[in-house]
Design a protein around this motif. Sequence first.
Motif, mmCIF file in Angstrom:
data_model
loop_
_atom_site.group_PDB
_atom_site.id
_atom_site.type_symbol
_atom_site.label_atom_id
_atom_site.label_comp_id
_atom_site.label_asym_id
_atom_site.label_seq_id
_atom_site.Cartn_x
_atom_site.Cartn_y
_atom_site.Cartn_z
ATOM 1 N N ASP A 1 86.811 9.353 28.674
ATOM 2 C CA ASP A 1 87.648 9.724 29.828
ATOM 3 C C ASP A 1 86.822 9.751 31.113
ATOM 4 N N SER A 2 85.562 10.151 31.002
ATOM 5 C CA SER A 2 84.706 10.104 32.190
ATOM 6 C C SER A 2 84.397 8.667 32.564
ATOM 7 N N PHE B 1 89.495 7.759 25.201
ATOM 8 C CA PHE B 1 89.154 8.863 24.303
ATOM 9 C C PHE B 1 89.042 10.117 25.162
ATOM 10 N N ASN C 1 88.625 13.636 25.705
ATOM 11 C CA ASN C 1 88.146 14.931 25.184
ATOM 12 C C ASN C 1 87.920 15.928 26.321
ATOM 13 N N GLY D 1 86.443 15.679 29.099
ATOM 14 C CA GLY D 1 85.224 15.736 29.885
ATOM 15 C C GLY D 1 84.095 14.845 29.439
ATOM 16 N N ILE D 2 82.959 15.091 30.056
ATOM 17 C CA ILE D 2 81.717 14.357 29.804
ATOM 18 C C ILE D 2 81.060 14.968 28.563
ATOM 19 N N TYR D 3 80.939 14.211 27.540
ATOM 20 C CA TYR D 3 80.375 14.598 26.224
ATOM 21 C C TYR D 3 81.320 15.483 25.410
#
Length: 577
Positions: free
Chosen positions: A460-461, A485, A487, A489-491
């Motif tokens: 998504d990022s 994908f 989720n 956020g980042i990671y």
Amino acid sequence: MAEAAMKAPMAEAERELTDGFHLIIDALKLNGVKTIYGVPGIPITDFGRMAQASGIRVLSFRHEQNAGYAASIAGFLTKQPGICLTVSAPGFLNGLTALAHATTNCFPMILMSGSSEREIVDLQQGDYEEMDQLAIAKPLCKAAFRVLHAADIGTGLARAIRAALSGRPGGVYLDLPAKLFGQVMDAEAGKKSLVKVIDPAPAQIPAPDAVKRALDVLKSAKKPLIILGKGAAYAQADADIKALVEKTGIPFLPMSMGKGLLPDTHPQCAGAARSTVLAQSDVVMLIGARLNWLLSHGKGKSWGEPHSKKFIQIDIEPKEMDSNVEIAAPLVGDIGSCVSALLHGLGGHWTAPPADWVKAVASKRDENVAKMAPRLMNNNNPMDYHGALGVLRTIVKERPDAILVNEGANALDLTRGIIDMYQPRKRLDVGTWGVMGVGMGYAIAAAIETGKPVLAIEGDSAFGFSGMEIETICRYNLPVCVVIFNNDGIYRGTDVNTSNADPATTVFVKGARYDKMIEAFGGVGVNATTPDELKRAVNAAMDSGKPTLVNAVLDPAAGSESGRIGNLNPQSALKKK
Ligand code: ADP
Ligand code: TPW
Ligand code: MG
């Protein structure tokens, strides 16, 4: 006599003229350029219109960086320089990241940019979009040229094409000052000034003793390994590379964009036994892959040190040899010529590598594949990466000629590990820099250059860096299915900031509906919360070819910090005390 005298001034008046606009277009067409990726504006708007009218495909993007990434990957896919066209100063700078990316990844690309009045720029008198673009571009590309006279357009483009394609491919900057477009000259002389570039990437034949040395080192191996990098994919020597791997019987490890040169399901593929083969091999033949960070610089624990190993390296760039460790057998030349020379040198009597090595690699691989299998079939709600990738893996297996674009952290690393590729140059990703933002530019160029359906699997990022180009995808009605994908956020989307009301630095709006974005432009948006829904949506998109965006809702806790490369995050020595 009187009649002849009357005719002369008439002919002079009717003398046909041409201008910079047309000469650039004619030079591009003479050299087979079919597509330009760019963003219009002063001083190149009319140029874009005329190029379009002349039959060149001119694709307008929403941001130059994405047009640049499109051009860079067009270069990788076609072995012709991808062309990006930008306006002066800010447009040029927006395109520059992609030019540097092309150079870093050894993709041929030409960034053509309009620029402002030289006289004013050089006296720093404050011209519209004033900037010394040539000077700024130079350190970021293989070569940079400026054309000041219409009569030099042919030579300028020829130099740019040769610089981009010959030797190690890379990015080239071509500066086109506004005044150049309007310059007028005699049409006949203009035509004569154009240059058709003959043999822009001449074969570079390896020296026979270097071939023999490489074969001798290979023969001495008890545990040989072949590594196939994106240079091998770029070279388009697919049949010979396959023949070399299969004739020698040596296990091979594909780098990310080398996947599919031979299918990941090939009996000799060591992809799922990576750690084992890196640590335990005794002779490694690199074909179009550098010993950079992606291969732990060829040393250290992952390479089984303190045990030493010997490297054979095939590369067109002589300076690449010994960049990180000693290369026992450098084989300098183009991959097609080198691999064909090796095949020739193998002759009819090549002894297969020791059976215990080949078996050990295969059984480690099978063991790892078996371990992964049940996770890919999970139906967890909320979805995790493995459940989502399990269904996407089957979709790619059923459509081996589709192109997979991939970026993110977990979304990248897990996709690369899980989705098998079956054909060369089908996997396009973040490359040597691990750069976010290539996604939509790559997807657009892949669809345009190959006419094949494209599946883009995006964190998504990662998606956010080029997300506005979904309008471009809809505008040109491209067969692109974007799966996000999501989720949060980042990671991962679970970080919490405890010091004030601001969200943590790595999290985004919870439950964002990216699928709604594409609906704004007439595309198909789907919100998928289970592997089943995901499968249905992606299958429909790949079959229909309609621009589609699937928001795949993942468990925000499913990812790990930096995906597989968390070890690269600096740690404070202080903290450890
Ligand atoms: P990967 O990231 O897949 O390991 P790299 O980008 O590090 O691959 O390496 C690609 C290498 O391939 C570069 O060193 C480049 O010089 C080389 N290369 C590119 N095209 C050719 C070619 N046609 N022949 C020989 N070497 C090539
Ligand atoms: C141009 C740093 C590496 S990976 C990543 C960032 C910002 C995004 C990871 O989140 P995503 O994937 O895409 O949602 P996932 O599945 O792990 O949640 N700017 C540039 N390039 C890089 N590499 C970064 C920042 C980075
Ligand atoms: Mg994410």
